[in-house]
Design a protein around this motif. Sequence first.
Motif, mmCIF file in Angstrom:
data_model
loop_
_atom_site.group_PDB
_atom_site.id
_atom_site.type_symbol
_atom_site.label_atom_id
_atom_site.label_comp_id
_atom_site.label_asym_id
_atom_site.label_seq_id
_atom_site.Cartn_x
_atom_site.Cartn_y
_atom_site.Cartn_z
ATOM 1 N N CYS A 513 -1.042 0.828 -16.074
ATOM 2 C CA CYS A 513 -1.331 0.022 -17.260
ATOM 3 C C CYS A 513 -1.283 -1.462 -16.904
ATOM 4 O O CYS A 513 -0.620 -1.860 -15.950
ATOM 5 C CB CYS A 513 -0.380 0.367 -18.399
ATOM 6 S SG CYS A 513 1.203 -0.457 -18.344
ATOM 7 N N PRO A 514 -1.991 -2.278 -17.675
ATOM 8 C CA PRO A 514 -2.047 -3.706 -17.336
ATOM 9 C C PRO A 514 -0.757 -4.437 -17.682
ATOM 10 O O PRO A 514 -0.598 -5.595 -17.324
ATOM 11 C CB PRO A 514 -3.206 -4.218 -18.193
ATOM 12 C CG PRO A 514 -3.278 -3.278 -19.344
ATOM 13 C CD PRO A 514 -2.840 -1.946 -18.826
ATOM 14 N N SER A 515 0.152 -3.764 -18.409
ATOM 15 C CA SER A 515 1.409 -4.306 -18.941
ATOM 16 C C SER A 515 1.129 -5.156 -20.180
ATOM 17 O O SER A 515 0.023 -5.664 -20.366
ATOM 18 C CB SER A 515 2.226 -5.090 -17.906
ATOM 19 O OG SER A 515 1.722 -6.387 -17.721
ATOM 20 N N CYS A 516 2.137 -5.250 -21.024
ATOM 21 C CA CYS A 516 2.024 -6.046 -22.249
ATOM 22 C C CYS A 516 3.448 -6.362 -22.697
ATOM 23 O O CYS A 516 4.393 -6.147 -21.934
ATOM 24 C CB CYS A 516 1.255 -5.276 -23.329
ATOM 25 S SG CYS A 516 2.185 -3.913 -24.051
ATOM 26 N N ARG A 518 5.409 -4.793 -24.350
ATOM 27 C CA ARG A 518 6.302 -3.631 -24.406
ATOM 28 C C ARG A 518 6.849 -3.250 -23.029
ATOM 29 O O ARG A 518 7.703 -2.368 -22.932
ATOM 30 C CB ARG A 518 5.537 -2.401 -24.920
ATOM 31 C CG ARG A 518 5.115 -2.459 -26.354
ATOM 32 C CD ARG A 518 4.338 -1.183 -26.678
ATOM 33 N NE ARG A 518 3.666 -1.272 -27.955
ATOM 34 C CZ ARG A 518 4.145 -0.784 -29.091
ATOM 35 N NH1 ARG A 518 5.310 -0.183 -29.110
ATOM 36 N NH2 ARG A 518 3.465 -0.897 -30.209
ATOM 37 N N THR A 519 6.302 -3.831 -21.970
ATOM 38 C CA THR A 519 6.644 -3.390 -20.608
ATOM 39 C C THR A 519 8.139 -3.570 -20.329
ATOM 40 O O THR A 519 8.705 -4.620 -20.627
ATOM 41 C CB THR A 519 5.807 -4.186 -19.587
ATOM 42 O OG1 THR A 519 4.445 -4.062 -19.959
ATOM 43 C CG2 THR A 519 5.994 -3.661 -18.178
ATOM 44 N N MET A 545 3.243 3.309 -15.619
ATOM 45 C CA MET A 545 3.082 2.831 -16.990
ATOM 46 C C MET A 545 4.311 2.042 -17.431
ATOM 47 O O MET A 545 5.439 2.390 -17.096
ATOM 48 C CB MET A 545 2.875 4.021 -17.935
ATOM 49 C CG MET A 545 1.819 5.012 -17.470
ATOM 50 S SD MET A 545 0.169 4.310 -17.287
ATOM 51 C CE MET A 545 -0.364 4.257 -18.965
ATOM 52 N N GLY A 546 4.057 1.018 -18.241
ATOM 53 C CA GLY A 546 5.116 0.083 -18.591
ATOM 54 C C GLY A 546 6.120 0.582 -19.608
ATOM 55 O O GLY A 546 7.255 0.112 -19.636
ATOM 56 N N CYS A 547 5.726 1.525 -20.475
ATOM 57 C CA CYS A 547 6.653 1.932 -21.542
ATOM 58 C C CYS A 547 6.445 3.396 -21.901
ATOM 59 O O CYS A 547 5.385 3.958 -21.640
ATOM 60 C CB CYS A 547 6.449 1.055 -22.780
ATOM 61 S SG CYS A 547 4.946 1.443 -23.694
ATOM 62 N N ASN A 550 3.511 4.372 -25.144
ATOM 63 C CA ASN A 550 2.120 4.756 -24.882
ATOM 64 C C ASN A 550 1.909 5.366 -23.512
ATOM 65 O O ASN A 550 0.921 6.044 -23.281
ATOM 66 C CB ASN A 550 1.210 3.523 -24.968
ATOM 67 C CG ASN A 550 0.955 3.132 -26.383
ATOM 68 O OD1 ASN A 550 1.054 3.962 -27.280
ATOM 69 N ND2 ASN A 550 0.653 1.881 -26.596
ATOM 70 N N GLY A 551 2.822 5.075 -22.587
ATOM 71 C CA GLY A 551 2.608 5.439 -21.192
ATOM 72 C C GLY A 551 2.316 6.909 -20.959
ATOM 73 O O GLY A 551 1.263 7.258 -20.414
HETATM 74 S S1 SF4 Z 1 1.600 1.607 -21.524
HETATM 75 FE FE1 SF4 Z 1 3.068 0.470 -22.794
HETATM 76 S S2 SF4 Z 1 3.532 -1.336 -21.538
HETATM 77 FE FE2 SF4 Z 1 1.669 -0.491 -20.696
HETATM 78 S S3 SF4 Z 1 0.026 -1.647 -21.728
HETATM 79 FE FE3 SF4 Z 1 0.354 0.278 -22.882
HETATM 80 S S4 SF4 Z 1 1.803 -0.316 -24.495
HETATM 81 FE FE4 SF4 Z 1 1.888 -1.950 -22.935
#
Ligand code: SF4
Length: 608
Positions: A513-516, A518-519, A545-547, A550-551
């Motif tokens: 994931c590109p991160s956001c 929530r990461t 995945m960052g979280c 959604n990960g």
């Molecule tokens: S997987 Fe979680 S951390 Fe990664 S972009 Fe999606 S919402 Fe953000």
Amino acid sequence: MNNYCVSRFNCVKTPVRAVKVGDVEIGGGEIVVQSMTNTKTCDVEASVRQCIQLAEAGCRIVRLTAQNLEAARALGDISKKFRAAGFSTPLVADIHFLPETAMEAVEHVEKIRINPGNFTDRQRTDKPGGYSDSEYAAGLERAREKFAPLVRRCKELGRAIRIGTNHGSLSDRIIRRYGDTPEGMVAAAFEFAKMCLDEGFRNFLFSFKSSNTRVMTQAYRLAASKMAAELGGNYPLHLGVTEAGFGIDARIKSSMGIGGLLFDGLGDTIRVSLTEDPVEEIPVAISLARLAEKVRAQKPAAQKPEGIDFYSYSRRECRTVDLGGLRIGAKAVPAAASFGASGCADFCVENGEASLKGGGKIEIRKYGAGDSEKLLADAAKVAAVAAQVRTEDLAGLAVALERAGNVVLIAPPPTGGRHSVGEARMFAATLRELGIGAPIWLKFDKSLSAAPDAGEMALLGEASIYIGSLMADGIGDVASAEISGDPQKDAEYCLAILQGARTRRSKAEYIACPSCGRTLYDIQDAFAKIQAATRHLKDVTIGVMGCIVNGPGEMADADFGYVGGAPGKINLYKNKVCVERNIPQEESIERLVALIKKEGRWTDAPSD
Ligand code: SF4
């Protein structure tokens, strides 16, 4: 014939109903470049700083996550400070799971992105059985109760909505009716669009993203083919490949997924997702947008039936030429060629010919319509002929091409108002019409480029569009990319393009994931370390995945998952099942490697 775009042979933009996002128009002609911050949204100063960096880099719309009410409220401060700094760039709130955060965010930002898969519906469950019609309708009604107030508020405030479905995060209700498929992605989005229309609201657009370039291409095509009939008009499309990852591979996947659709005249705004500083996304996206604008034409070029199902994958039928260990054709993975010596290409061309590992030669020769005898004589002398033939000369050579049996045809450079992809499609359609079953070589070089002087990364993007778009339609049995002047590097590029197009694996595959906001950990650092440790595992797909929100859903078909479970803590997954929780990040790479070994999927890296 195609019914998802105006022309598959040249780039004619599908007209859409333009959408206003603040002072930016989407669907008005310019391809609008956008991105997303990866700061904590509640950290107002850091978020404003990143919005400014993105805007200064050329980003026209900036999205921020609003994962809870506190973050949604922070958008108000971010917007005020960003405007006070002199920027009018519209802001977007990214909403998952909590409709109430959307109701707060809409007061502060110009656009709301909702995911129909998780706005109110449950995510995929193990509940046996399907949904009866009444259960299905009740689920839809629950969504309407929460979504309609947001739509009304958007209408009052002049906001826009992106209805963005993602492969991997469709709702349980949709998956049980349509499967986790392009059809499901489109159906889910259209349900929410119809709710907008019921409220008399038309300032919306769509996205249908996947980390799988083939799935996202099919989903956008399907949506474009159905939109006018089901929704009474064409609405703008936001294009993106999700979880594309990092570095060259991510740029290749994004270019082929986004660029392929742009060449078909679809797409009004684009986001390139990279597991890097978001500012790095902007030049890649701008390069794609300007390339597509450059190849745009006013009217369609000549059309021809192609005999292709545009909404599912099947390989073009052709004979398989067996060259003593190297097989080229429909029953083999696409071969990779290089021009000059390379250790990873299947064959290397020097001075117009390639010596094959199993003995014999492939010779590259040009033929015109009247050269049948010359072609047959050449084919009798070597293992195979790679023939450069113009599309209009194929008819004159048809009998000889079939009689020789060992000819691979090199798709020609564009003519007749077509772009490079369109020329190769016309070439394949002409072969089909004439009953010629020769394999096709997709040979990308500057003679095919619409921007030959744009630099190595831009050429790599264009090569990815060329080879990737054609492979998505099952066209292409050999590929080569002459981009950098270094044959080894070009062969590696070519193999990465084939992997991005999902036609040949040569290394581990990553969904990152590109991160956001929530990461939960340092994803860029972790991804680089995971890649260094596992890159050689050719048959393994790893989701990074960052979280956990959604990960796990969006890891799609990953064999193993490395997912942020809590701040600085990692959860490990086998497929979609969590098998280890809350591992300190410092230990997590070793534990991931141990898990891959325990599951019998590990091989040691070859020594240099
Ligand atoms: S997987 Fe979680 S951390 Fe990664 S972009 Fe999606 S919402 Fe953000």
